[in-house]
Design a protein around this motif. Structure first.
Motif, short mmCIF file in Angstrom:
data_model
loop_
_atom_site.label_atom_id
_atom_site.label_comp_id
_atom_site.label_asym_id
_atom_site.label_seq_id
_atom_site.Cartn_x
_atom_site.Cartn_y
_atom_site.Cartn_z
N ALA A 72 17.73 -20.02 -13.75
CA ALA A 72 18.51 -19.76 -14.88
C ALA A 72 18.78 -18.47 -15.43
CB ALA A 72 17.56 -20.40 -16.03
N SER A 73 17.94 -17.39 -14.81
CA SER A 73 18.01 -16.16 -15.14
C SER A 73 18.68 -15.22 -14.18
CB SER A 73 16.71 -15.33 -15.51
OG SER A 73 15.97 -15.21 -14.36
N GLN A 74 19.19 -15.55 -12.94
CA GLN A 74 19.83 -15.07 -11.91
C GLN A 74 18.94 -13.76 -11.49
OE1 GLN A 74 23.73 -14.30 -13.31
NE2 GLN A 74 24.15 -16.26 -13.58
N GLY B 236 22.58 -21.17 -15.29
CA GLY B 236 22.52 -20.26 -14.01
C GLY B 236 23.89 -19.85 -13.55
N ILE B 237 24.88 -20.95 -13.63
CA ILE B 237 25.92 -20.84 -13.12
C ILE B 237 27.20 -20.22 -13.85
CG2 ILE B 237 28.22 -22.10 -12.44
CD1 ILE B 237 26.25 -24.50 -11.68
N ASN B 238 27.03 -20.32 -15.15
CA ASN B 238 28.01 -19.94 -16.18
C ASN B 238 27.37 -19.88 -17.44
OD1 ASN B 238 30.09 -18.98 -17.82
ND2 ASN B 238 31.62 -19.71 -16.28
N ARG C 210 27.16 -21.95 -23.21
CA ARG C 210 27.21 -21.75 -24.49
C ARG C 210 28.49 -22.60 -25.40
NH1 ARG C 210 27.91 -16.91 -24.21
NH2 ARG C 210 25.87 -16.32 -24.15
N LEU C 211 29.61 -22.70 -24.69
CA LEU C 211 30.44 -23.34 -25.09
C LEU C 211 30.46 -24.95 -25.14
CD1 LEU C 211 33.62 -21.62 -23.53
CD2 LEU C 211 32.86 -21.42 -25.79
N ASN C 212 29.54 -25.21 -24.24
CA ASN C 212 29.14 -26.87 -24.33
C ASN C 212 27.97 -27.32 -25.03
OD1 ASN C 212 30.89 -28.22 -22.02
ND2 ASN C 212 30.40 -26.44 -21.32
N GLY C 213 27.58 -26.21 -25.95
CA GLY C 213 26.26 -26.65 -26.97
C GLY C 213 25.03 -26.19 -26.29
N ILE C 214 24.89 -25.56 -25.03
CA ILE C 214 23.61 -25.09 -24.58
C ILE C 214 23.55 -23.64 -24.88
CG2 ILE C 214 22.34 -24.92 -22.57
CD1 ILE C 214 24.22 -27.34 -21.25
N ASN C 215 22.37 -23.34 -25.70
CA ASN C 215 21.87 -22.03 -25.80
C ASN C 215 21.26 -21.31 -24.44
OD1 ASN C 215 20.45 -19.70 -26.81
ND2 ASN C 215 20.53 -20.58 -28.83
N ASN D 173 17.66 -22.09 -1.90
CA ASN D 173 18.24 -22.02 -3.23
C ASN D 173 18.96 -20.50 -3.05
OD1 ASN D 173 17.05 -24.28 -4.86
ND2 ASN D 173 15.22 -23.32 -3.59
N SER D 174 19.75 -20.27 -4.00
CA SER D 174 20.68 -19.05 -4.30
C SER D 174 19.80 -18.22 -4.96
CB SER D 174 21.93 -19.17 -4.85
OG SER D 174 22.32 -17.78 -5.23
N LEU D 175 19.55 -16.94 -4.48
CA LEU D 175 18.85 -15.78 -5.36
C LEU D 175 19.43 -15.27 -6.59
CD1 LEU D 175 16.44 -14.21 -2.76
CD2 LEU D 175 15.89 -16.28 -4.07
N ILE D 176 20.90 -15.77 -6.70
CA ILE D 176 21.43 -15.39 -8.02
C ILE D 176 21.82 -16.41 -8.94
CG2 ILE D 176 22.50 -13.38 -6.71
CD1 ILE D 176 24.99 -15.32 -6.18
N GLY D 177 21.08 -17.41 -8.81
CA GLY D 177 21.15 -18.54 -9.85
C GLY D 177 21.83 -19.77 -9.69
N GLY D 178 21.97 -20.73 -10.46
CA GLY D 178 22.73 -21.75 -10.33
C GLY D 178 21.99 -23.25 -9.79
N LYS D 179 22.41 -23.70 -8.86
CA LYS D 179 21.91 -25.16 -8.18
C LYS D 179 20.60 -24.66 -7.79
CE LYS D 179 26.08 -27.89 -8.22
NZ LYS D 179 25.54 -28.88 -9.17
#
Length: 358
Positions: free
Chosen positions: A69-71, A206-208, A213-218, A270-276
Motif C-alpha cells: 500500500a505505502s510503497q 499501491g499501483i496508482n 482516489r478517482l474510483n472512490g478509494i481513500n 512481491n515488489s518492494l515498490i508496492g502494488g500486487k
C-alpha cells in the motif's frame, strides 16, 4: 485460470529456494525429515522450523500489506513488538494471580499498544507523506528506550505455567503452541481477505493512488489501515516471543527481525515498490529464511561466519529474482519457443499459407 497462473508464477522463487535447501539438507543427512515424540510433543527439523519462524511469519504478513500500500517498509516492527510485549509483561506481573483471563487481558492490552504504535507510523506516512522507512526510523531509534521505561530496566521474568505453555507446549497437545497460534493467525488473515475487499483496495492504492482516489478509494485510509494491521502483527509477534523466552528483553528481543521480514516479502515474489502482493509467498519466504538459518547451522558453519554466508546467498537470490534477469530469461524462452516452432513446421504447412515451392 489466468489469476491462478499469476499466483503460481509468484510462488516459483520461494518454493524453488525451499526445495534447494531441502536437497542440501538431505545430502547432509537422510534423517532430515525425522520427527520424534518427546514428552508428548513433536520435535525435529520441520517442527523446529515452524516453531522458530512463528514471529517472522506474522510480521511478514503485516510487512507485505504495508509494502503493497505505502510503497515502502516499516523498519520499526521488531521494536514495536518489544514495546507491546513490555506492556503485556507489566500487566501480567502486576495482576496478582496469573490466570488465563489475565493472560488474555494482557494480550489485548498489548494489541492496543501495537495499534497506537501503528497509528503513529501510519499518520506520518498517510497524512504527512513521510517516506515509510524514514517515518518508522523514529520508533526504531528510540523505541527500545520506551520498552526499558515500561519494564523498569529489569528484564522481568514470566514465572507462571500458562506463559510457559504458550511459549512451549500445552500438556496433551503434540504440536508446539507458537505453531498453533501462527496457524490461527494465518487463518484469520485468510478470512479477512475472503470476506472483505482489503486486497483489492491495497493493491489499487499501491499501483496508482490517484486512480484509486478517482474510483472512490481513500488512499490515506488504506495506508493508515495497513499500518494498524502491522501494529497488531507486531503485538502478536511480541506476545509469542516473550512467552517463548519466558522473560522480557528490551535489548535483544526480535532485534533486526525487520530485515528478515523485508527479505521474506521479496523472496515471496512481491515488489518492494508496492502494488500486487502474495501473502502466501511471504509466508513461504519467512519459513525459507528460517530454514536457511538452520541449514547453515546444520552445515556446521561457524556462528561468526553465518551472516556472511547468508548475505552471499541473499545477493545471489536477489540477482536471480531481479526484473533484469527475469526479462532476460523471458526473452530467451521466447526465442527458444520461436526456434522450435520454425524447425517443426512441416513443408506441407507452407502450402496452406499460400506459399509454393519453386
Amino acid at each position: 485460470m489466468r489469476k491462478l497462473i499469476t499466483t503460481l508464477s509468484q510462488l516459483v522463487l520461494p518454493i524453488s529456494v525451499m526445495m534447494l535447501l531441502i536437497v542440501i539438507n538431505l545430502i547432509k543427512g537422510v534423517d532430515y525429515f525425522n520427527i520424534t515424540l518427546v514428552n508428548g510433543a513433536l520435535y525435529g527439523n520441520i517442527p523446529n522450523i515452524l516453531f522458530g519462524a512463528s514471529e517472522l511469519v506474522i510480521l511478514s504478513i503485516g510487512m507485505t500489506l504495508v509494502t503493497a500500500a505505502s510503497q515502502g517498509q516499516d523498519i520499526s516492527i521488531g521494536v514495536n513488538a518489544t514495546i507491546s510485549s513490555a506492556v503485556f509483561v507489566l500487566f501480567v506481573l502486576h495482576a496478582g494471580e496469573v490466570t488465563l483471563l489475565v493472560i488474555v487481558a494482557g494480550f489485548l492490552l498489548s494489541c492496543v499498544a501495537g495499534l497506537v504504535l501503528g497509528a503513529f507510523n501510519g499518520t506520518l506516512v498517510s497524512v504527512f507523506k513521510v517516506q515509510p522507512m524514514v517515518a518508522s526510523l523514529i520508533l526504531f531509534t528510540g523505541g527500545r528506550s520506551i520498552a526499558f521505561m515500561i519494564d523498569g530496566k529489569l528484564s522481568p521474568i514470566l514465572a507462571n505455567d500458562i506463559s510457559n505453555q504458550i511459549g512451549t507446549v500445552i500438556p496433551g497437545v503434540p504440536i508446539q503452541t507458537p505453531i498453533i497460534l501462527t496457524a490461527i493467525f494465518i487463518a484469520l488473515v485468510a478470512v479477512l481477505f475472503k470476506t472483505t475487499n482489503l486486497r483489492l483496495y491495497v493493491e489499487t492504492v499501491g499501483i496508482n493512488p490517484n486512480a484509486a482516489r478517482l474510483n472512490g478509494i481513500n488512499p490515506k485510509k488504506i495506508i493508515f489501515l495497513t499500518f494498524l494491521i502491522m501494529g497488531v502483527c507486531s503485538a502478536v509477534a511480541g506476545f509469542i516471543a516473550v512467552n517463548k523466552a519466558g522473560r522480557h528483553d528490551s535489548v535483544n528481543q526480535l532485534k533486526l527481525i525487520m530485515m528478515d521480514a523485508i527479505l521474506a516479502v521479496a523472496i515471496g515474489g512481491n515488489s518492494l515498490i508496492g502494488g500486487k502482493f502474495s501473502i502466501t509467498g511471504s509466508i513461504i519466504g519467512a519459513y525459507t529464511i528460517e530454514m536457511l538459518n538452520r541449514t547453515l547451522l546444520r552445515l556446521e558453519i561457524e556462528p561468526a561466519m553465518i551472516k556472511v554466508f547468508k548475505a552471499v546467498f541473499i545477493i545471489i537470490l536477489m540477482v536471480v529474482a531481479s526484473p533484469v534477469v527475469r526479462v532476460y530469461f523471458s526473452k530467451t524462452l521466447d526465442r527458444v519457443r520461436t526456434w522450435r516452432l520454425t524447425t517443426t513446421i512441416p513443408k506441407d504447412a507452407m502450402v496452406s499459407t499460400g506459399k509454393k515451392e519453386e
